[in-house]
Write an enzyme that holds these catalytic residues in place. Structure first.
Site, PDB file in Angstrom:
ATOM      1  N   PRO A   1      33.648  37.759  31.694  1.00 24.04           N
ATOM      2  CA  PRO A   1      34.708  38.061  30.722  1.00 24.04           C
ATOM      3  C   PRO A   1      36.118  38.090  31.309  1.00 24.04           C
ATOM      4  O   PRO A   1      36.333  38.596  32.413  1.00 24.04           O
ATOM      5  CB  PRO A   1      34.315  39.451  30.183  1.00 24.04           C
TER       6      PRO A   1
ATOM      7  N   ARG B   1      48.280  36.217  33.532  1.00 24.18           N
ATOM      8  CA  ARG B   1      48.819  37.568  33.765  1.00 24.18           C
ATOM      9  C   ARG B   1      48.314  38.087  35.101  1.00 24.18           C
ATOM     10  O   ARG B   1      47.354  37.570  35.668  1.00 24.18           O
ATOM     11  CB  ARG B   1      48.370  38.529  32.649  1.00 24.18           C
TER      12      ARG B   1
ATOM     13  N   ASN C   1      30.922  34.993  39.324  1.00 22.46           N
ATOM     14  CA  ASN C   1      31.944  36.032  39.195  1.00 22.46           C
ATOM     15  C   ASN C   1      31.696  36.709  37.844  1.00 22.46           C
ATOM     16  O   ASN C   1      32.094  36.184  36.802  1.00 22.46           O
ATOM     17  CB  ASN C   1      33.352  35.447  39.256  1.00 22.46           C
TER      18      ASN C   1
ATOM     19  N   ALA D   1      34.198  42.178  34.808  1.00 24.47           N
ATOM     20  CA  ALA D   1      33.966  43.623  34.712  1.00 24.47           C
ATOM     21  C   ALA D   1      32.496  43.984  34.471  1.00 24.47           C
ATOM     22  O   ALA D   1      32.103  45.135  34.703  1.00 24.47           O
ATOM     23  CB  ALA D   1      34.847  44.205  33.604  1.00 24.47           C
TER      24      ALA D   1
ATOM     25  N   GLU E   1      27.492  36.655  44.556  1.00 20.47           N
ATOM     26  CA  GLU E   1      28.505  37.319  43.719  1.00 20.47           C
ATOM     27  C   GLU E   1      29.879  37.091  44.351  1.00 20.47           C
ATOM     28  O   GLU E   1      30.051  37.293  45.554  1.00 20.47           O
ATOM     29  CB  GLU E   1      28.185  38.821  43.660  1.00 20.47           C
TER      30      GLU E   1
ATOM     31  N   HIS F   1      34.167  37.736  43.887  1.00 19.74           N
ATOM     32  CA  HIS F   1      35.327  38.347  43.224  1.00 19.74           C
ATOM     33  C   HIS F   1      36.597  37.848  43.877  1.00 19.74           C
ATOM     34  O   HIS F   1      36.672  37.778  45.110  1.00 19.74           O
ATOM     35  CB  HIS F   1      35.276  39.877  43.315  1.00 19.74           C
TER      36      HIS F   1
ATOM     37  N   ARG G   1      40.375  48.695  45.090  1.00 16.32           N
ATOM     38  CA  ARG G   1      40.999  48.918  43.779  1.00 16.32           C
ATOM     39  C   ARG G   1      40.500  50.246  43.177  1.00 16.32           C
ATOM     40  O   ARG G   1      40.082  51.140  43.902  1.00 16.32           O
ATOM     41  CB  ARG G   1      40.710  47.715  42.868  1.00 16.32           C
TER      42      ARG G   1
HETATM   43  O1  CA2 Z   1      38.317  40.175  41.236  1.00 16.48           O
HETATM   44  C1  CA2 Z   1      37.557  39.630  40.419  1.00 16.48           C
HETATM   45  O2  CA2 Z   1      37.242  38.453  40.463  1.00 16.48           O
HETATM   46  C2  CA2 Z   1      37.010  40.468  39.231  1.00 16.48           C
HETATM   47  O3  CA2 Z   1      35.681  40.048  38.981  1.00 16.48           O
HETATM   48  C3  CA2 Z   1      37.915  40.149  38.055  1.00 16.48           C
HETATM   49  C4  CA2 Z   1      37.595  40.992  36.814  1.00 16.48           C
HETATM   50  C5  CA2 Z   1      37.558  42.477  37.171  1.00 16.48           C
HETATM   51  O4  CA2 Z   1      37.160  43.231  36.046  1.00 16.48           O
HETATM   52  C6  CA2 Z   1      36.597  42.761  38.331  1.00 16.48           C
HETATM   53  O5  CA2 Z   1      36.643  44.143  38.630  1.00 16.48           O
HETATM   54  C7  CA2 Z   1      36.995  41.956  39.552  1.00 16.48           C
HETATM   55  C8  CA2 Z   1      38.689  40.738  35.755  1.00 16.48           C
HETATM   56  C9  CA2 Z   1      38.627  39.329  35.182  1.00 16.48           C
HETATM   57  C10 CA2 Z   1      39.971  38.718  34.925  1.00 16.48           C
HETATM   58  O6  CA2 Z   1      40.850  39.584  34.230  1.00 16.48           O
HETATM   59  C11 CA2 Z   1      42.155  39.189  34.091  1.00 16.48           C
HETATM   60  C12 CA2 Z   1      43.065  40.169  33.788  1.00 16.48           C
HETATM   61  C13 CA2 Z   1      44.409  39.841  33.657  1.00 16.48           C
HETATM   62  C14 CA2 Z   1      44.829  38.544  33.801  1.00 16.48           C
HETATM   63  C15 CA2 Z   1      43.901  37.565  34.085  1.00 16.48           C
HETATM   64  C16 CA2 Z   1      42.566  37.879  34.236  1.00 16.48           C
END
Ligand code: CA2
Length: 142
Positions: free
Chosen positions: A9, A17, A74, A77, A98, A100, A107
């Site tokens: 997701p 962003r 990946n 969340a 996996e 990230h 974090r």
């Molecule tokens: O660091 C990663 O690749 C994560 O899997 C990215 C997820 C986050 O929830 C994991 O903790 C770590 C978030 C996906 C992307 O979210 C965005 C938020 C803002 C702008 C673009 C993507």
């Protein structure tokens, strides 16, 4: 060698962003990079993204029922919440790495735990989108 690259997701929002956390590349940029790397080793990749847990589960099962040699995942969340994805990985013989983009351990506390990592052959995090390339290389053993 055929690999499935799965993205969970919100990863479709990459590059739009929070570039300080996730960088400036879009998911399409990552796809192109992964495809170039795989084709240079005569391997092929199937690169997918979904915002839906059940679809990701279906794709993991599908990989096991087809000729996929490894999954680079990946899970976004869902990493931190999904027992269902953990069970999906446990239910197949296909090896999963996996990945990230950010360093989840540096974090917020809720990102420190992965419900999935113990079912994967390894976890790569904090190396940006280069982590996808490293995971592909691991499967190709190059
Ligand atoms: O660091 C990663 O690749 C994560 O899997 C990215 C997820 C986050 O929830 C994991 O903790 C770590 C978030 C996906 C992307 O979210 C965005 C938020 C803002 C702008 C673009 C993507």
């Amino acid at each position: 060698m055929k690999l499935l690259i799965l993205n969970g997701p919100n990863l479709n929002r990459l590059g739009k962003r929070e570039p300080e956390i996730y960088g400036a590349e879009t998911l399409d940029d990552v796809k192109v990079k992964c495809e170039k790397l795989a084709s240079s080793f005569n391997a092929s990749i199937d690169f997918r993204q979904s915002n839906h847990e059940g679809i990701l589960i279906d794709w993991i099962h599908e990989a096991a029922d087809t000729d996929i040699d490894g999954i680079v995942f990946n899970p976004g969340a869902y990493t931190h919440t999904s027992i269902a994805l953990r069970d999906a990985i446990a239910s197949v013989h296909v090896p999963v790495i996996e990945v990230h983009i950010s360093n989840i351990h540096a974090r917020e506390a809720f990102r420190h735990e992965s419900k999935l990592a113990a079912q994967c052959i390894g976890q790569i995090c904090g190396l940006g989108t280069f982590g996808y390339e490293l995971a592909i290389r691991k499967f190709l053993q190059q």
